[in-house]
Design a protein around this motif. Structure first.
Motif, PDB file in Angstrom:
ATOM      1  N   ARG A  26     -13.708  15.167  11.532  1.00  0.00           N
ATOM      2  CA  ARG A  26     -14.747  14.870  10.541  1.00  0.00           C
ATOM      3  C   ARG A  26     -14.211  14.991   9.120  1.00  0.00           C
ATOM      4  N   LEU A  27     -13.412  16.002   8.873  1.00  0.00           N
ATOM      5  CA  LEU A  27     -12.822  16.145   7.539  1.00  0.00           C
ATOM      6  C   LEU A  27     -11.903  14.973   7.215  1.00  0.00           C
ATOM      7  N   HIS A  28     -11.122  14.518   8.188  1.00  0.00           N
ATOM      8  CA  HIS A  28     -10.291  13.329   7.988  1.00  0.00           C
ATOM      9  C   HIS A  28     -11.166  12.120   7.647  1.00  0.00           C
ATOM     10  N   PHE A  29     -12.233  11.967   8.405  1.00  0.00           N
ATOM     11  CA  PHE A  29     -13.133  10.828   8.202  1.00  0.00           C
ATOM     12  C   PHE A  29     -13.751  10.872   6.806  1.00  0.00           C
ATOM     13  N   VAL A  30     -14.251  12.030   6.414  1.00  0.00           N
ATOM     14  CA  VAL A  30     -14.864  12.174   5.089  1.00  0.00           C
ATOM     15  C   VAL A  30     -13.845  11.872   3.995  1.00  0.00           C
ATOM     16  N   SER A  32     -11.172   9.977   4.188  1.00  0.00           N
ATOM     17  CA  SER A  32     -10.902   8.533   4.182  1.00  0.00           C
ATOM     18  C   SER A  32     -12.061   7.753   3.576  1.00  0.00           C
ATOM     19  N   PHE A  33     -13.290   8.141   3.922  1.00  0.00           N
ATOM     20  CA  PHE A  33     -14.466   7.480   3.354  1.00  0.00           C
ATOM     21  C   PHE A  33     -14.496   7.653   1.837  1.00  0.00           C
ATOM     22  N   LEU A  34     -14.191   8.855   1.364  1.00  0.00           N
ATOM     23  CA  LEU A  34     -14.172   9.091  -0.085  1.00  0.00           C
ATOM     24  C   LEU A  34     -13.082   8.283  -0.782  1.00  0.00           C
ATOM     25  N   ILE A  35     -11.961   8.069  -0.113  1.00  0.00           N
ATOM     26  CA  ILE A  35     -10.902   7.234  -0.687  1.00  0.00           C
ATOM     27  C   ILE A  35     -11.389   5.801  -0.847  1.00  0.00           C
ATOM     28  N   VAL A  36     -12.016   5.264   0.189  1.00  0.00           N
ATOM     29  CA  VAL A  36     -12.559   3.902   0.105  1.00  0.00           C
ATOM     30  C   VAL A  36     -13.592   3.830  -1.020  1.00  0.00           C
ATOM     31  N   PHE A  91      -9.944   6.443  11.576  1.00  0.00           N
ATOM     32  CA  PHE A  91     -11.141   6.152  10.784  1.00  0.00           C
ATOM     33  C   PHE A  91     -11.880   4.948  11.382  1.00  0.00           C
ATOM     34  N   LYS A  92     -11.132   3.879  11.652  1.00  0.00           N
ATOM     35  CA  LYS A  92     -11.712   2.671  12.261  1.00  0.00           C
ATOM     36  C   LYS A  92     -12.284   2.984  13.640  1.00  0.00           C
ATOM     37  N   ASP A  93     -11.546   3.746  14.446  1.00  0.00           N
ATOM     38  CA  ASP A  93     -12.008   4.073  15.792  1.00  0.00           C
ATOM     39  C   ASP A  93     -13.274   4.928  15.771  1.00  0.00           C
TER      40      ASP A  93
END
Length: 101
Positions: A26-30, A32-36, A91-93
């Protein structure tokens, strides 16, 4: 992490194995989302100086996940390119529901 990976297809299962903890993922996802989101903000508002935050956000969230929850050493230190690719594939998965969020 002594195995040498000759391609990303071989590396990705190892990468996923290093991200078993749900909070770490979840931290990785967050991150990555913040980078986008940051890139979109910088482009929309011509605030390109804010892009220097990309590594801070990306690595910050990921490394907190590894240190505090996964309790392992991030693969970034040995496989920087494959790890970066793994972040975005994971992230995509997660977005596609292939990996549980």
């Amino acid at each position: 992490m002594s195995k040498q990976y000759s391609n990303f297809s071989e590396f990705y299962p190892f990468y996923l194995n290093q991200h078993k903890n749900k909070t770490c993922r979840r931290l990785h996802f967050v991150g990555s989302f913040l980078i986008v989101s940051l890139i979109a903000y910088a482009v929309l508002f011509s605030h390109y100086l804010s892009l220097w935050l990309i590594p801070v956000i990306g690595y910050g969230f990921a490394w907190i996940g590894h240190v505090a929850f996964e309790r392992n050493k991030p693969a970034t230190f040995i496989y920087p390119i494959y790890s970066l690719m793994g972040d975005w594939v994971m992230f995509k998965d997660i977005l596609l529901g292939k990996i549980k969020f």
